[in-house]
Design an enzyme around this catalytic site. Structure first.
Site, PDB file in Angstrom:
ATOM      1  N   HIS A  16      -1.403  29.841 163.640  1.00  0.00           N
ATOM      2  CA  HIS A  16      -2.050  29.869 164.942  1.00  0.00           C
ATOM      3  C   HIS A  16      -3.251  30.808 164.927  1.00  0.00           C
ATOM      4  CE1 HIS A  16       1.044  33.067 164.985  1.00  0.00           C
ATOM      5  NE2 HIS A  16       0.175  33.739 165.726  1.00  0.00           N
ATOM      6  N   TRP A  75       0.625  43.502 159.469  1.00  0.00           N
ATOM      7  CA  TRP A  75      -0.666  42.857 159.241  1.00  0.00           C
ATOM      8  C   TRP A  75      -1.804  43.862 159.084  1.00  0.00           C
ATOM      9  CZ3 TRP A  75       2.024  42.656 163.896  1.00  0.00           C
ATOM     10  CH2 TRP A  75       1.450  43.358 164.966  1.00  0.00           C
ATOM     11  N   TYR A 111      -3.344  34.856 156.863  1.00  0.00           N
ATOM     12  CA  TYR A 111      -2.250  35.552 156.197  1.00  0.00           C
ATOM     13  C   TYR A 111      -0.894  35.055 156.694  1.00  0.00           C
ATOM     14  CZ  TYR A 111      -2.869  38.332 160.471  1.00  0.00           C
ATOM     15  OH  TYR A 111      -3.039  38.719 161.776  1.00  0.00           O
ATOM     16  N   CYS A 150      -5.371  43.715 169.005  1.00  0.00           N
ATOM     17  CA  CYS A 150      -5.177  42.405 168.386  1.00  0.00           C
ATOM     18  C   CYS A 150      -4.438  41.523 169.388  1.00  0.00           C
ATOM     19  CB  CYS A 150      -4.410  42.501 167.076  1.00  0.00           C
ATOM     20  SG  CYS A 150      -2.816  43.326 167.189  1.00  0.00           S
ATOM     21  N   HIS A 184       6.078  32.401 166.394  1.00  0.00           N
ATOM     22  CA  HIS A 184       6.373  33.533 165.527  1.00  0.00           C
ATOM     23  C   HIS A 184       7.788  33.491 164.948  1.00  0.00           C
ATOM     24  CE1 HIS A 184       2.841  35.098 167.700  1.00  0.00           C
ATOM     25  NE2 HIS A 184       2.653  35.842 166.634  1.00  0.00           N
ATOM     26  N   GLU A 232       4.308  36.383 161.020  1.00  0.00           N
ATOM     27  CA  GLU A 232       2.900  36.250 161.366  1.00  0.00           C
ATOM     28  C   GLU A 232       2.249  35.229 160.434  1.00  0.00           C
ATOM     29  OE1 GLU A 232       1.391  37.360 163.833  1.00  0.00           O
ATOM     30  OE2 GLU A 232       2.490  39.100 164.550  1.00  0.00           O
ATOM     31  N   HIS A 278      -4.067  37.010 170.781  1.00  0.00           N
ATOM     32  CA  HIS A 278      -4.255  35.578 170.613  1.00  0.00           C
ATOM     33  C   HIS A 278      -5.121  35.038 171.746  1.00  0.00           C
ATOM     34  CE1 HIS A 278      -0.235  36.727 169.072  1.00  0.00           C
ATOM     35  NE2 HIS A 278      -0.592  35.994 168.035  1.00  0.00           N
ATOM     36  N   GLU A 311      -1.095  33.536 160.671  1.00  0.00           N
ATOM     37  CA  GLU A 311      -2.259  33.602 161.547  1.00  0.00           C
ATOM     38  C   GLU A 311      -3.568  33.299 160.831  1.00  0.00           C
ATOM     39  OE1 GLU A 311      -0.811  36.512 165.102  1.00  0.00           O
ATOM     40  OE2 GLU A 311      -1.977  37.454 163.503  1.00  0.00           O
ATOM     41  N   GLU A 323      -6.005  46.185 177.510  1.00  0.00           N
ATOM     42  CA  GLU A 323      -5.112  47.136 176.843  1.00  0.00           C
ATOM     43  C   GLU A 323      -5.615  48.569 176.922  1.00  0.00           C
ATOM     44  OE1 GLU A 323      -3.913  46.161 172.909  1.00  0.00           O
ATOM     45  OE2 GLU A 323      -3.075  44.218 173.470  1.00  0.00           O
TER      46      GLU A 323
END
Length: 202
Positions: free
Chosen positions: A54, A181, A125, A89, A47, A136, A91, A138, A109
């Site tokens: 990624h 994002w 994006y 959101c 990042h 970002e 990874h 991604e 979460e």
């Protein structure tokens, strides 16, 4: 719009996730423009400007009224703290299927499992964050679904949650900060949300 401040889940034992290195660094997958894995990188390094492309995922869960579950990121997070964003959101760990990662992370979460979740395409994006200086880059796998359980957000991840219909969301976006994002992933997920809740106006 209804809001619910985060509350901790008692009795949660500390564990080292399988994608975390013994030195505490979280690894993620680097991909090419087609979404094919080409390597791995430590999360923070991927990042740092100019950013490294990624794999990521974004989840959008609706309640029985077709309202979108939003979260406000915890103030202690190093990336985009205190801003509103979509339901969840994150990874995937290297080698972890995005669907499995998304379902896992919703549970971690929000303390609840999706009642239904399905793929809603991908979006690529490049969004610099002017506040943190992080970037970002991604290739994002999108998921839409339903939630009907009682939320139990992890306060280390989430400061607040809210359910909002499209009109309420438009007002909130105009009044409070959102992740850089958010608009991109929401617009890409709208066809899936419309299929899931045709009358909700997404």
């Amino acid at each position: 719009m209804s809001t619910h401040p985060a509350a901790g889940r008692p009795g949660t034992a500390a564990t080292v996730p399988p994608g975390d290195r013994p030195d505490g660094r979280i690894m993620l997958e680097l991909v090419d423009e087609a979404g094919t894995t080409i390597g791995t990188a430590e999360k923070l390094s991927a990042h740092l400007a100019p950013g490294r492309l990624h794999r990521a995922f974004s989840v959008f869960l609706l309640d029985e009224h077709g309202r979108l579950l939003l979260q406000r990121r915890a103030l202690g997070k190093y990336h985009s703290p205190g801003v509103w964003s979509n339901t969840c959101c994150g990874h995937p760990y290297p080698g972890e299927p995005p669907f499995a990662a998304a379902a896992r992370r919703v549970g971690e979460e929000l303390g609840v499992a999706p009642a239904l979740m399905r793929e809603a395409g991908t979006v690529r994006y490049h969004h610099p964050d002017p506040d943190s200086g992080l970037v970002e880059q991604e290739f994002n796998h999108l998921f839409v679904g339903l939630v009907d359980g009682v939320l139990s957000p992890d306060p280390d991840e989430i400061a607040d949650t809210a359910f909002a219909d499209p009109e309420e969301l438009a007002k909130l976006v105009g009044a409070d900060p959102f992740s850089v994002w958010f608009t991109t992933v929401l617009d890409a997920a709208r066809p899936g949300l419309r299929e899931l809740a045709p009358a909700a106006g997404w």
